[in-house]
Design an enzyme around this catalytic site. Sequence first.
Site, PDB file in Angstrom:
ATOM      1  N   PRO A   2      44.484  23.713   2.719  1.00 30.11           N
ATOM      2  CA  PRO A   2      44.695  25.161   2.847  1.00 30.11           C
ATOM      3  C   PRO A   2      43.384  25.910   2.620  1.00 30.11           C
ATOM      4  O   PRO A   2      42.635  25.608   1.695  1.00 30.11           O
ATOM      5  CB  PRO A   2      45.694  25.483   1.743  1.00 30.11           C
ATOM      6  CG  PRO A   2      46.362  24.193   1.435  1.00 30.11           C
ATOM      7  CD  PRO A   2      45.322  23.137   1.675  1.00 30.11           C
ATOM      8  N   LYS A  34      50.573  21.947  -2.337  1.00 27.71           N
ATOM      9  CA  LYS A  34      49.456  21.119  -1.872  1.00 27.71           C
ATOM     10  C   LYS A  34      48.539  20.849  -3.070  1.00 27.71           C
ATOM     11  O   LYS A  34      48.458  21.658  -3.997  1.00 27.71           O
ATOM     12  CB  LYS A  34      48.647  21.850  -0.794  1.00 27.71           C
ATOM     13  CG  LYS A  34      49.454  22.299   0.409  1.00 27.71           C
ATOM     14  CD  LYS A  34      49.461  21.270   1.485  1.00 27.71           C
ATOM     15  CE  LYS A  34      50.145  21.819   2.726  1.00 27.71           C
ATOM     16  NZ  LYS A  34      50.096  20.906   3.822  1.00 27.71           N
TER      17      LYS A  34
END
Length: 115
Positions: A2, A34
């Site tokens: 990300p 994540k």
Amino acid sequence: MPTLNIQTNVPLDGVVTSDILKDASKAVAQILSKPESYVLISLRGGIPMSFGGTEEPAAYGELISIGGVGPDTNKRLSAAISDILKTKLSVPSNRFYIKFFDVKRSDMGWNGSTF
């Protein structure tokens, strides 16, 4: 992987940018589920910017992720990032846009290859 890119017209002189980067990194990792070790945050300040016809504090962000983004997650991300900008940079929530990108693994490079 990300990646959150934030631009703001607020000058960053005298701002503890590491606090913003740390808070944003944790929020993105947590909300997207994540590993934080893959999260990249960039912050650019003092960018000439007009929002609604004025140059009052404003910001624009883009969040890119391989999966994880979607209607509910995007609302949570928008709220979390907006809160960080409001608290740390005095950017009102109604003067911040963020665009979300869900990309394919083959469209992101890392470590000399793609994901």
